[in-house]
Design a protein around this motif. Sequence first.
Motif, mmCIF file in Angstrom:
data_model
loop_
_atom_site.group_PDB
_atom_site.id
_atom_site.type_symbol
_atom_site.label_atom_id
_atom_site.label_comp_id
_atom_site.label_asym_id
_atom_site.label_seq_id
_atom_site.Cartn_x
_atom_site.Cartn_y
_atom_site.Cartn_z
ATOM 1 N N GLN A 216 0.998 -1.405 0.045
ATOM 2 C CA GLN A 216 0.053 -0.054 -0.030
ATOM 3 C C GLN A 216 0.874 1.334 -0.098
ATOM 4 O O GLN A 216 1.867 1.448 0.872
ATOM 5 N N GLY A 217 0.619 2.124 -0.769
ATOM 6 C CA GLY A 217 1.149 3.581 -1.055
ATOM 7 C C GLY A 217 2.590 3.304 -1.711
ATOM 8 O O GLY A 217 3.191 4.324 -1.716
ATOM 9 N N ARG A 218 2.973 2.131 -2.171
ATOM 10 C CA ARG A 218 4.122 1.780 -2.995
ATOM 11 C C ARG A 218 3.979 1.461 -4.362
ATOM 12 O O ARG A 218 4.906 1.245 -5.301
ATOM 13 N N SER A 219 2.790 1.046 -4.672
ATOM 14 C CA SER A 219 2.456 0.498 -6.126
ATOM 15 C C SER A 219 1.738 1.077 -7.079
ATOM 16 O O SER A 219 1.254 0.680 -8.000
ATOM 17 N N GLY A 220 1.374 2.479 -6.892
ATOM 18 C CA GLY A 220 0.725 3.345 -7.621
ATOM 19 C C GLY A 220 -0.714 2.776 -8.049
ATOM 20 O O GLY A 220 -1.490 2.272 -7.242
ATOM 21 N N ALA A 221 -1.046 2.708 -9.217
ATOM 22 C CA ALA A 221 -2.249 2.288 -9.633
ATOM 23 C C ALA A 221 -2.356 0.793 -10.228
ATOM 24 O O ALA A 221 -3.015 0.223 -10.729
ATOM 25 N N ALA A 222 -1.348 -0.038 -9.318
ATOM 26 C CA ALA A 222 -1.242 -1.626 -9.582
ATOM 27 C C ALA A 222 -2.109 -2.209 -8.888
ATOM 28 O O ALA A 222 -2.875 -1.833 -7.985
ATOM 29 N N GLN A 223 -2.586 -3.196 -9.750
ATOM 30 C CA GLN A 223 -3.688 -4.118 -9.149
ATOM 31 C C GLN A 223 -3.120 -5.232 -8.240
ATOM 32 O O GLN A 223 -2.286 -5.934 -8.418
ATOM 33 N N VAL A 224 -3.471 -5.022 -7.038
ATOM 34 C CA VAL A 224 -2.582 -5.855 -6.024
ATOM 35 C C VAL A 224 -3.515 -6.600 -5.397
ATOM 36 O O VAL A 224 -4.841 -6.604 -5.017
ATOM 37 N N VAL A 225 -3.273 -7.966 -5.376
ATOM 38 C CA VAL A 225 -4.416 -9.204 -4.919
ATOM 39 C C VAL A 225 -3.500 -10.081 -4.264
ATOM 40 O O VAL A 225 -2.495 -10.262 -3.943
ATOM 41 N N GLY A 226 -4.186 -10.777 -3.291
ATOM 42 C CA GLY A 226 -3.710 -11.749 -2.353
ATOM 43 C C GLY A 226 -3.492 -12.941 -2.959
ATOM 44 O O GLY A 226 -3.778 -13.495 -3.989
ATOM 45 N N GLU A 227 -2.824 -13.890 -1.936
ATOM 46 C CA GLU A 227 -2.651 -15.303 -2.607
ATOM 47 C C GLU A 227 -3.885 -15.996 -3.023
ATOM 48 O O GLU A 227 -4.796 -15.855 -2.077
ATOM 49 N N ALA A 228 -3.699 -16.732 -3.936
ATOM 50 C CA ALA A 228 -4.926 -17.524 -4.258
ATOM 51 C C ALA A 228 -4.219 -18.587 -5.438
ATOM 52 O O ALA A 228 -3.411 -18.560 -6.078
ATOM 53 N N GLU A 229 -5.219 -19.743 -5.523
ATOM 54 C CA GLU A 229 -4.767 -20.863 -6.297
ATOM 55 C C GLU A 229 -4.952 -20.425 -7.687
ATOM 56 O O GLU A 229 -4.386 -20.622 -8.668
ATOM 57 N N THR A 230 -5.936 -19.774 -7.897
ATOM 58 C CA THR A 230 -6.567 -19.195 -9.208
ATOM 59 C C THR A 230 -6.284 -17.704 -9.154
ATOM 60 O O THR A 230 -7.101 -16.876 -8.374
ATOM 61 N N LEU A 231 -5.459 -17.087 -9.882
ATOM 62 C CA LEU A 231 -5.110 -15.504 -9.734
ATOM 63 C C LEU A 231 -6.124 -14.683 -10.807
ATOM 64 O O LEU A 231 -6.530 -15.361 -11.864
ATOM 65 N N PRO A 232 -6.713 -13.711 -10.126
ATOM 66 C CA PRO A 232 -7.766 -12.904 -10.738
ATOM 67 C C PRO A 232 -7.443 -11.985 -11.858
ATOM 68 O O PRO A 232 -7.616 -10.691 -11.725
ATOM 69 N N PHE A 233 -6.446 -12.490 -12.854
ATOM 70 C CA PHE A 233 -6.009 -11.768 -13.858
ATOM 71 C C PHE A 233 -6.586 -11.923 -15.083
ATOM 72 O O PHE A 233 -6.559 -13.131 -15.483
ATOM 73 N N SER A 234 -6.783 -11.094 -16.121
ATOM 74 C CA SER A 234 -7.315 -11.647 -17.435
ATOM 75 C C SER A 234 -5.947 -11.910 -18.251
ATOM 76 O O SER A 234 -4.822 -11.103 -17.795
ATOM 77 N N GLN A 235 -6.168 -12.356 -19.367
ATOM 78 C CA GLN A 235 -5.109 -12.579 -20.433
ATOM 79 C C GLN A 235 -4.587 -11.245 -20.907
ATOM 80 O O GLN A 235 -5.282 -10.514 -21.389
ATOM 81 N N GLY A 236 -3.168 -11.095 -21.001
ATOM 82 C CA GLY A 236 -2.713 -9.994 -21.459
ATOM 83 C C GLY A 236 -2.839 -8.766 -20.843
ATOM 84 O O GLY A 236 -2.963 -7.608 -21.650
ATOM 85 N N GLU A 237 -3.302 -8.801 -19.586
ATOM 86 C CA GLU A 237 -3.829 -7.419 -18.954
ATOM 87 C C GLU A 237 -2.729 -6.684 -18.446
ATOM 88 O O GLU A 237 -2.957 -5.504 -18.480
ATOM 89 N N HIS A 238 -1.503 -7.151 -18.207
ATOM 90 C CA HIS A 238 -0.459 -6.195 -17.746
ATOM 91 C C HIS A 238 0.749 -6.664 -18.398
ATOM 92 O O HIS A 238 1.086 -7.505 -18.969
ATOM 93 N N ASP A 239 1.617 -5.316 -18.282
ATOM 94 C CA ASP A 239 3.289 -5.552 -18.701
ATOM 95 C C ASP A 239 3.964 -5.826 -17.777
ATOM 96 O O ASP A 239 5.472 -5.945 -17.836
ATOM 97 N N LEU A 240 3.655 -5.594 -16.479
ATOM 98 C CA LEU A 240 4.686 -5.952 -15.388
ATOM 99 C C LEU A 240 3.818 -6.966 -14.270
ATOM 100 O O LEU A 240 2.604 -6.378 -13.884
ATOM 101 N N LEU A 241 4.254 -7.958 -13.988
ATOM 102 C CA LEU A 241 3.840 -8.939 -12.899
ATOM 103 C C LEU A 241 4.854 -9.366 -11.920
ATOM 104 O O LEU A 241 5.802 -9.631 -12.279
ATOM 105 N N ILE A 242 4.090 -9.119 -10.788
ATOM 106 C CA ILE A 242 5.106 -9.239 -9.560
ATOM 107 C C ILE A 242 4.487 -10.321 -8.588
ATOM 108 O O ILE A 242 3.305 -10.220 -8.343
ATOM 109 N N HIS A 243 5.078 -11.230 -8.011
ATOM 110 C CA HIS A 243 4.832 -12.385 -7.150
ATOM 111 C C HIS A 243 5.689 -12.270 -6.223
ATOM 112 O O HIS A 243 6.660 -12.800 -5.990
#
Length: 272
Positions: free
Chosen positions: A60-87
Motif C-alpha cells: 500500500q502506498g508503494r504500487s501506484g495504480a497497480a492491481q494488488v491481489v492476495g494469495e490464491a490458487e486461481t489468480l484474478p488476472f485477465s489474459q494479456g492484462e499487464h506488462d509487469l507482474l510481481i509475485h
Amino acid sequence: MTQPTPLTDLQALTHNRARADASALFLQEAARDEIEDRVAMVNKSFSSAGIVAAFPEVWQGRSGAAQVVGEAETLPFSQGEHDLLIHSLGLHWANDPVGQLIQCRRALRPDGLLLAVALGGQTLHELRACLAEAEIAETGGLSPRVAPMAEVRDLGALLQRAGLALPVADTVPLRVQYQSMWHLMRDLRAMGENNALSARSRIPPRPRILKRAADIYATTFPGDDDGIIASFELIVLTGWAPDDTQQKPLRPGSAQARLADALRTDETSLPD
C-alpha cells in the motif's frame, strides 16, 4: 484415482497469515524493496502492473495504480492484462508453483516482465537441522516441522516450464540474529510463516524436544552476545513474456569469428 495430498494446507496457511503481526513483516518488506530496486534498473516503462502478495498491505502506498491481489490458487488476472507482474514472497507455499507462473505468464502482454520472489532452500536450515537432531534423539522418529523449500536451480527451471523467455534466477541471502530459538519461532508465527504443511503433526512437539533443539541451536549456530543466527534466502526469478523483438541465441556453429581471434591468442588443439 486417489489425488495426492497437497504439500500445503491452505486453510492452515490462511489461518497463519491472518494471525500475522504487521510489525514483524520484515521479510515481506525486504522482498518488496528488492523488487522495486530491480524494476527501477529495467530500461523500460511499465503502464499496467499486477502484484500477487501474501500481505497486500505491505504494498500500500508503494504500487501506484497497480492491481494488488492476495494469495490464491486461481489468480484474478485477465489474459494479456499487464506488462509487469510481481509475485511477492508467497510462491514457496504454492501447491502448484509452476501453475502460478503460467497464470502470470498468461496475464502478461508480449515483452512483459515477471518478477517473483520466494524463500529458498537455505532458509532456516539451522532450525531444521536442530529440530531434526533433537527429535531423532528423543523419539527415534522425525516429523515435518519446517516447510521444504526449493533450490535456486529448481525454481529457475520453472520459469522455462512456464514458457517465459530470458529466464534468470538468483539469490539474496539474509542473516538475522535472534536472542534464542524461542524468539525465532515466535517471530515466524508473527510473520505468518509457521508450519502449514499438510503432513505436519497436529500434536505439539514435546517440550523436551524443543528444549534440546534450543540447546543444540545455541551451541551450533551462535551469534553475537549469546544469541543465535537464522538464515533466510530470497530467490528472485525474472522472466519475460516472449516477443519477436527480444534477443535470441544464435544457432550452434553459426559464429562468424573465432574466440581465439577475439582474445588475440593462439588456439591449441587438444590431443585425441
